[in-house]
Design a protein around this motif. Structure first.
Motif, PDB file in Angstrom:
ATOM      1  N   LYS A 282      -3.956  -9.703  -7.571  1.00  0.00           N
ATOM      2  CA  LYS A 282      -3.110  -8.717  -8.273  1.00  0.00           C
ATOM      3  C   LYS A 282      -1.744  -9.353  -8.589  1.00  0.00           C
ATOM      4  CE  LYS A 282      -1.495  -4.022  -7.852  1.00  0.00           C
ATOM      5  NZ  LYS A 282      -1.263  -2.884  -7.008  1.00  0.00           N
ATOM      6  N   VAL A 285      -1.874 -11.681 -11.459  1.00  0.00           N
ATOM      7  CA  VAL A 285      -1.871 -11.017 -12.771  1.00  0.00           C
ATOM      8  C   VAL A 285      -0.438 -10.620 -13.142  1.00  0.00           C
ATOM      9  CG1 VAL A 285      -2.661  -8.979 -14.043  1.00  0.00           C
ATOM     10  CG2 VAL A 285      -4.263 -10.233 -12.597  1.00  0.00           C
ATOM     11  N   GLU A 338     -11.828  -3.922  -8.791  1.00  0.00           N
ATOM     12  CA  GLU A 338     -10.457  -4.432  -8.904  1.00  0.00           C
ATOM     13  C   GLU A 338     -10.468  -5.969  -9.012  1.00  0.00           C
ATOM     14  OE1 GLU A 338      -6.753  -3.402  -6.327  1.00  0.00           O
ATOM     15  OE2 GLU A 338      -8.395  -2.098  -5.687  1.00  0.00           O
ATOM     16  N   TYR A 342      -9.063  -8.215 -12.158  1.00  0.00           N
ATOM     17  CA  TYR A 342      -7.999  -9.230 -12.074  1.00  0.00           C
ATOM     18  C   TYR A 342      -8.514 -10.599 -12.523  1.00  0.00           C
ATOM     19  CZ  TYR A 342      -5.658  -5.674  -9.221  1.00  0.00           C
ATOM     20  OH  TYR A 342      -5.100  -4.521  -8.770  1.00  0.00           O
TER      21      TYR A 342
END
Ligand code: ATP
Length: 499
Positions: A282, A285, A338, A342
């Motif tokens: 995360k 990103v 998730e 990503y």
């Protein structure tokens, strides 16, 4: 136009090529023969004979001299040829031409032609089809004329056979009008480098002599390989080479060898496991978005320029045992979604701003890494033993007919870190990952880099403990993992064996 009419395809392989090595032996011996004929034959024997000498004992010395010089000279020539072959020199190519001729004879890929001699007898002549051998800079080509000959079908699929016959690796097959051309590379083992020779800069890292991963041009690396084949060592070698020029984040779902690095100041807070790995992706990103913002608003903005132009450091996210991680998340759809999200963003967009993925797993099964995502890894490597399906998953349809071999020993020695390498869409070629000598201690070496880069030192006792974790005999206990973690680790271990 002239080039089209007279196209040089290489040296023709003929029936006479089957004895090339013997012919060269003789050719090299001729000057020696002339010298002994002159000094021994003419100067000694001839003068004895012309002076009317009849005592045979006087001829013994010249005869012994003649024989011994001939034997020694021939042995030296044999030695010279051997060394040349080992060093991939001139005689390596002569030997390849001879092997090709023998291959044609042994497999009957020739025609017999009968002709009449002047005295009326019938003579049979062996006529080879048009086969050429051509040396290139790092490779060589074998060209077969097809043009509807009776061997056409054979020549169109002879690539795998050539690889074995010439102990070489096929890197390209080109179909040309009337010809099929195989490009091969021999003696790849000689191109192996030691880990200490690995050089990296802001755009590339060296893997072998003449082989680089240009991560800015072919972003994101997918590494596959069976257990014990050398995946972790390859990852550690890449980290070792890249850490001087790049930021490195490491995700180790198995909490194994790579986890130990987190205890070094150089990697403090940069080695992740469990949920922390999702955070790492995360953050990557959001760093990607920040970098784009910085690049687009820079005073020196120029369209099409990449991170290096803006003075940004490349960043690598290394994920080991990815398939095992995804298998573990198979019931946790939210987290799995998730992670995928990503990764997709990084794979598709991050190249220009200098964020790259290095993802390792046993084999990139579509169940754990979507094909669309997998296809965007532009550099692929494998080490160790891999099934046919595993190779196909890594190297794609382009390599469906490639003869992937598992080589256990080279020159009688067990070899680790051997596999294949390809840029996305290319035919895979043989790879020997950088050699890690037995006296190379990763922890000690990372500490040296820490010192160079000005990081604080850690206590010697801790260094000793950490060094043990990345030994050649995996001492995983030294990682001091608590009970709960051990259970999870065992589960992940089980998954990584499977996937
Ligand atoms: N490049 C190399 N140079 C020297 N030795 C190597 C190299 N690669 C692997 N080895 C040897 O093979 C052993 C296994 O390598 P490695 O730990 O990298 O395998 P792996 O594929 O990661 O296995 P696993 O999946 O079980 O972790 C190492 O301990 C080392 O002895």
């Amino acid at each position: 136009m002239l080039k089209k009419i007279f196209k040089y395809r290489g040296k023709r392989i003929r029936y006479s090529s089957r004895k090339l090595m013997t012919v060269y032996q003789f050719v090299l011996f001729i000057p020696v023969l002339i010298a002994i004929c002159y000094f021994v034959g003419y100067k000694q024997v001839y003068s004895l004979v012309s002076s009317g000498e009849t005592d045979w004992k006087l001829f013994i010395l010249p005869a012994v001299l003649f024989l011994s010089v001939s034997v020694v000279a021939n042995l030296l020539i044999l030695l010279l040829k051997r060394v040349s072959i080992i060093r991939d020199g001139f005689f390596a190519r002569v030997e390849q031409r001879q092997i090709l001729a023998k291959m044609v004879i042994d497999n009957g890929y020739y025609n017999r032609e009968q002709s009449k001699t002047s005295d009326g007898k019938t003579k049979e002549k062996i006529k080879f089809p048009k086969i050429y051998y051509r040396k290139r800079k790092e490779t060589f080509e074998v060209v077969f004329e097809t043009k509807g000959s009776k061997f056409q079908d054979k020549f169109l699929t002879i690539g795998g056979f050539l690889e074995t016959a010439l102990t070489a690796d096929m890197i390209k097959k080109v179909d040309e009008k009337g010809f099929v051309i195989y490009e091969l590379r021999a003696n790849v083992f000689n191109k192996r480098i030691s880990i200490r020779e690995m050089v990296a800069d802001k755009g590339k890292v060296q893997l072998m002599k003449g082989l680089y991963w240009h991560f800015d041009k072919d972003p994101h690396l997918l590494l596959g390989g069976g257990t014990g084949g050398g995946k972790t060592f390859t990852l550690l070698s890449l980290i070792y080479a890249l850490v001087r020029v790049a930021d490195i984040e490491i995700c180790d779902p198995k909490r194994s060898d790579l986890m130990a690095l987190g205890k070094l100041p150089l990697f403090e807070g940069k080695v992740h496991s469990g949920k922390d790995m999702v955070m790492c992706l995360k953050n990557a990103v959001s760093e990607m978005n920040d970098r784009f913002e910085e690049m687009n608003t820079s005073a020196k903005y120029k369209m099409g320029k990449n991170y290096a132009y803006y003075g940004l450091k490349p960043k690598f996210i290394v994920i080991d045992e990815f398939a095992a991680w995804m298998a573990e998340l198979s019931n946790d759809f939210k987290t799995a979604g998730e992670v995928e999200e990503y990764l997709t963003q990084i794979v598709l967009k991050a190249r220009q701003c200098g964020i790259f993925l290095i993802v390792a797993m046993q084999r990139p099964d579509g169940e754990f890494i979507k094909t669309a995502l997998r296809d965007n890894f532009m550099f692929r490597m494998s080490v160790g033993r891999l099934s046919e399906t595993g190779n196909w998953m890594i190297f794609g349809d382009e390599n469906k007919n490639k003869n992937f071999k598992f080589v256990e020993k080279v020159d009688g020695e067990v070899v680790y870190g051997r596999g294949y390498v390809a840029k996305g869409g290319d035919v895979a070629s043989e790879l020997y990952s950088p050699f890690v000598p037995s006296d190379f201690d990763f922890i000690e070496e990372f500490l040296k880099i820490s010192d160079e880069l000005g990081y604080e030192r850690i206590a010697e006792a801790e260094v000793q403990k950490l060094s043990k974790t990345i030994e050649k005999t995996f001492d995983r206990e030294a990682l001091s993992i608590n009970d709960e973690e051990s259970k999870e680790k065992a589960f992940l271990e089980e998954l990584s064996q499977k996937y």
